[in-house]
Design an enzyme around this catalytic site. Structure first.
Site, PDB file in Angstrom:
ATOM      1  CG  HIS A  36      -1.808   1.171   1.356  1.00  0.00           C
ATOM      2  ND1 HIS A  36      -3.150   1.120   1.071  1.00  0.00           N
ATOM      3  CD2 HIS A  36      -1.567   2.451   1.743  1.00  0.00           C
ATOM      4  CE1 HIS A  36      -3.692   2.309   1.265  1.00  0.00           C
ATOM      5  NE2 HIS A  36      -2.749   3.135   1.684  1.00  0.00           N
ATOM      6  CD  GLU A  37       1.595   3.765   3.601  1.00  0.00           C
ATOM      7  OE1 GLU A  37       1.939   4.813   2.997  1.00  0.00           O
ATOM      8  OE2 GLU A  37       0.522   3.664   4.206  1.00  0.00           O
ATOM      9  CG  HIS A  54       0.241   5.940  -1.002  1.00  0.00           C
ATOM     10  ND1 HIS A  54      -0.875   6.347  -1.688  1.00  0.00           N
ATOM     11  CD2 HIS A  54      -0.224   5.419   0.172  1.00  0.00           C
ATOM     12  CE1 HIS A  54      -1.962   6.078  -0.980  1.00  0.00           C
ATOM     13  NE2 HIS A  54      -1.587   5.515   0.154  1.00  0.00           N
TER      14      HIS A  54
END
Length: 203
Positions: free
Chosen positions: A28-29, A32
């Site tokens: 997820h990170e 980004h």
């Protein structure tokens, strides 16, 4: 209830859920950071976030909360919106939940097309469930979550207000208190989506 309670009652479940969370939060990170980097913002790379190394993304306090109370967070990826523009910022915000949905989709496909042992079935269902939860939760349009940044890009005047709020020293505590007080309704919505997805794939 936190993950720590599983350590003695069901160590296998503890390891499985902890590994699935680490994987899902890391991806997820990374999503980004990778998206911001590709769109021309060097900030995530400067902070060493364009990596799949979990140590770059896990937050010590957020990890402790996951262990103790079952809810936590990873380190937010630093970006410079002025390098990205309105739509680039929205793409970066959306990249995290989209990555979780892609992981869930992959698990769903594997459940459908690949014969599974009981262990494999449990692992895939665990990873699928966690990623659905992360995607839905992060799309809630409240400050500090990806949903608020997507909404802020769609409604610029609201986005400025949300950014001003997030910069206040008390914003984190207010958001955490709000999530705690609204944990029942939030949990119901997330649980309904999770149940629908599991039902869709036949479980």
């Amino acid at each position: 209830m936190g993950l720590i309670s599983l350590l003695t009652s069901n160590p296998t479940a503890f390891v499985m859920i902890a590994a699935a969370l680490i994987l899902s939060l890391t991806v997820h990170e990374f999503a980004h950071a990778y998206t911001a980097d590709k769109l021309g913002d060097p900030t995530p790379r400067r902070y060493g976030r364009v990596t799949l190394n979990p140590l770059a993304h896990l937050d010590p306090f957020g990890t402790l909360l996951m262990l103790l109370v079952g809810f936590g967070f990873a380190k937010p990826v630093p970006i410079n919106p002025s390098n990205l523009g309105r739509w680039g910022t929205m793409c970066v915000a959306a990249a995290g939940p989209i990555s979780n949905l892609l992981i869930a989709l992959l698990c769903a496909v594997l459940l459908k097309v690949v014969p599974q042992t009981q262990l494999g079935l449990t692992i895939l269902l665990t990873v699928l469930s966690i990623n659905v939860v992360l995607a839905v939760f992060n799309l809630i349009p409240i400050p500090l979550l990806d949903g608020s940044r997507i909404l802020g890009a769609l409604v610029p005047s609201l986005g400025r207000s949300l950014r001003d709020f997030e910069m206040q020293p008390y914003s984190f505590l207010i958001v955490m208190a709000f999530i705690y007080l609204m944990s029942g309704p939030i949990g119901s919505v997330i649980g309904a989506v999770r149940s629908w997805v599991l039902g869709f794939v036949g479980f």
